[in-house]
Design a protein around this motif. Structure first.
Motif, short mmCIF file in Angstrom:
data_model
loop_
_atom_site.label_atom_id
_atom_site.label_comp_id
_atom_site.label_asym_id
_atom_site.label_seq_id
_atom_site.Cartn_x
_atom_site.Cartn_y
_atom_site.Cartn_z
N VAL A 1 21.86 89.23 16.63
CA VAL A 1 21.93 89.50 18.06
C VAL A 1 21.00 90.65 18.43
CG1 VAL A 1 23.42 90.29 19.94
CG2 VAL A 1 24.25 88.56 18.33
N GLN A 2 20.92 91.66 17.57
CA GLN A 2 20.02 92.79 17.82
C GLN A 2 18.57 92.32 17.94
OE1 GLN A 2 19.90 95.88 19.09
NE2 GLN A 2 20.83 97.01 17.38
N PHE A 3 18.17 91.45 17.02
CA PHE A 3 16.82 90.90 17.07
C PHE A 3 16.62 90.06 18.33
CE2 PHE A 3 16.37 92.21 12.72
CZ PHE A 3 15.01 92.24 12.48
N ALA A 4 17.63 89.24 18.66
CA ALA A 4 17.52 88.36 19.82
C ALA A 4 17.37 89.16 21.11
CB ALA A 4 18.72 87.44 19.90
N ARG A 5 18.04 90.29 21.19
CA ARG A 5 17.94 91.14 22.39
C ARG A 5 16.53 91.68 22.57
NH1 ARG A 5 23.45 94.85 22.87
NH2 ARG A 5 24.88 93.13 23.34
N GLN A 6 15.77 91.69 21.48
CA GLN A 6 14.38 92.14 21.54
C GLN A 6 13.42 90.96 21.64
OE1 GLN A 6 13.79 94.67 18.12
NE2 GLN A 6 15.64 95.85 18.53
N GLY A 7 13.96 89.78 21.90
CA GLY A 7 13.14 88.59 22.06
C GLY A 7 12.71 87.94 20.77
N LYS A 8 13.29 88.37 19.65
CA LYS A 8 12.94 87.81 18.34
C LYS A 8 14.05 86.86 17.91
CE LYS A 8 10.65 92.18 17.26
NZ LYS A 8 10.66 93.39 16.39
N MET A 9 13.83 85.56 18.14
CA MET A 9 14.89 84.58 17.96
C MET A 9 15.00 84.05 16.53
SD MET A 9 16.19 84.57 20.93
CE MET A 9 17.29 83.16 20.90
N LEU A 10 14.00 84.29 15.70
CA LEU A 10 14.03 83.72 14.35
C LEU A 10 15.24 84.20 13.56
CD1 LEU A 10 12.66 81.90 12.30
CD2 LEU A 10 11.29 83.88 11.54
N ALA A 11 15.56 85.49 13.67
CA ALA A 11 16.71 86.03 12.94
C ALA A 11 18.00 85.37 13.42
CB ALA A 11 16.79 87.54 13.12
N LEU A 12 18.04 85.03 14.70
CA LEU A 12 19.21 84.36 15.26
C LEU A 12 19.35 82.95 14.67
CD1 LEU A 12 21.42 84.85 17.44
CD2 LEU A 12 19.94 83.64 19.04
N LEU A 13 18.23 82.25 14.59
CA LEU A 13 18.24 80.88 14.07
C LEU A 13 18.53 80.85 12.57
CD1 LEU A 13 15.17 79.46 16.01
CD2 LEU A 13 17.59 79.07 16.51
N LEU A 14 18.12 81.89 11.86
CA LEU A 14 18.35 81.94 10.41
C LEU A 14 19.70 82.55 10.06
CD1 LEU A 14 14.85 83.13 9.11
CD2 LEU A 14 15.80 80.81 9.04
N GLY A 15 20.19 83.45 10.91
CA GLY A 15 21.41 84.17 10.59
C GLY A 15 22.62 83.28 10.42
N VAL A 16 22.76 82.29 11.29
CA VAL A 16 23.92 81.41 11.21
C VAL A 16 23.93 80.58 9.93
CG1 VAL A 16 25.11 79.46 12.29
CG2 VAL A 16 24.27 81.34 13.70
N PRO A 17 22.83 79.87 9.60
CA PRO A 17 22.83 79.14 8.33
C PRO A 17 23.06 80.06 7.13
CG PRO A 17 20.98 78.45 9.68
CD PRO A 17 21.59 79.63 10.36
N VAL A 18 22.55 81.28 7.19
CA VAL A 18 22.72 82.21 6.07
C VAL A 18 24.20 82.52 5.87
CG1 VAL A 18 22.35 84.58 5.30
CG2 VAL A 18 20.42 83.23 6.14
N PHE A 19 24.92 82.87 6.94
CA PHE A 19 26.32 83.23 6.74
C PHE A 19 27.17 82.02 6.33
CE2 PHE A 19 27.75 82.16 11.19
CZ PHE A 19 29.00 81.62 10.89
N ILE A 20 26.83 80.85 6.83
CA ILE A 20 27.59 79.66 6.45
C ILE A 20 27.34 79.29 4.99
CG2 ILE A 20 27.83 77.16 6.82
CD1 ILE A 20 27.35 77.67 9.78
N LEU A 21 26.08 79.28 4.58
CA LEU A 21 25.75 78.89 3.21
C LEU A 21 26.19 79.95 2.20
CD1 LEU A 21 22.24 77.31 3.86
CD2 LEU A 21 24.40 76.13 3.44
N CYS A 22 26.33 81.20 2.66
CA CYS A 22 26.87 82.25 1.80
C CYS A 22 28.39 82.13 1.65
CB CYS A 22 26.54 83.63 2.36
SG CYS A 22 24.84 84.16 2.10
#
Length: 199
Positions: free
Chosen positions: A125-146
Motif C-alpha cells: 500500500v505504501q508503494f501504491a500511494r506513491q503510484g508504484k503499483m508493481l509492489a501491490l500486484l506482487l504483494g498479494v501473490p507473495v503472501f498467499i504463496l508464502c
C-alpha cells in the motif's frame, strides 16, 4: 466518522471476498495472482481495509476508526459469504480446507504468519500511494504463496465453513490472533525506522 468509514469498509470486505472466490475456484499461482484484483480495487477507490489502514494510524485518536474498519470489512465478508454459499456452493469445500489447515496450525502459528502478511500489505500500500503499483500486484501473490494469513480474507473463508467449525472457540482464538498479528506486521516498519532514527 462512522458514515465515512463503515460503508467503504464494507465494500473493501466485498472486494477482498472477490479475490478469495477466484482463489478458491482457480487455486495455485493463478489464483494467488488474480486475488490481487481485490486489493488493487481497494486502493484505487480509496476504500477502507484493515490491513491497508493499520500501518498508518496515529498514536492517538484512530483506534475507534480502525475498529470500525475491521467491523465493516467483516460485514462485507459476511454478505459475500452468504451470497457465494448460495450461488457458488462449490466454493464451500475448498474454503473449509483452508479453515481446517488454520485449525491444524493453531493460534500461535497463524498469528506469526499474520505478521508476515501485515508487513507485505503495508509495504504494498505504501508503494501504491506513491503510484508504484508493481509492489501491490506482487504483494498479494507473495503472501498467499508464502502461506501467510490475512485476517479479512480469512473472515470470508471462515464464514463459508460449516457452522460447527465457524462457531468453535478454537477458530475464534485463531482469528483474534490473526487480527493482532496483522496489526503487528503492518506496524513493523515503524518500529524498525524508529530504531534506525535513534542510532
Amino acid at each position: 466518522m462512522f458514515r465515512k468509514t463503515f460503508p467503504p469498509a464494507i465494500l473493501a470486505g466485498i472486494c477482498i471476498s472477490i479475490g478469495c472466490v477466484v482463489n478458491l475456484r482457480t487455486g495455485g499461482l493463478a489464483g494467488a495472482v488474480l486475488f490481487a484484483f481485490g486489493l488493487t480495487t481497494v486502493v484505487y477507490y480509496g476504500l477502507k481495509l484493515y490491513t491497508g489502514t493499520a500501518g498508518f494510524i496515529r498514536r492517538h485518536g484512530d483506534w475507534p476508526m480502525l475498529l470500525t474498519v475491521l467491523l465493516g470489512n467483516i460485514v462485507g465478508c459476511l454478505l459475500s459469504a452468504l451470497t457465494i454459499a448460495y450461488a457458488q456452493p462449490d466454493c464451500i469445500a475448498p474454503a473449509t480446507d483452508i479453515v481446517s489447515s488454520r485449525l491444524a496450525k493453531g493460534p500461535v502459528a497463524c498469528t506469526l504468519l499474520a505478521i508476515g502478511c501485515g508487513f507485505i500489505m503495508t509495504t504494498a500500500v505504501q508503494f501504491a500511494r506513491q503510484g508504484k503499483m508493481l509492489a501491490l500486484l506482487l504483494g498479494v501473490p507473495v503472501f498467499i504463496l508464502c502461506g501467510f494469513t490475512h485476517s479479512i480474507a480469512d473472515a470470508f473463508y471462515f464464514m463459508l465453513a460449516p457452522a460447527d467449525i465457524l462457531f468453535s472457540p478454537a477458530l475464534l482464538i485463531i482469528y483474534i490472533g490473526e487480527v493482532a498479528g496483522n496489526f503487528v506486521g503492518c506496524n513493523l516498519y515503524r518500529a524498525v525506522l524508529k530504531v534506525m532514527s535513534a542510532e
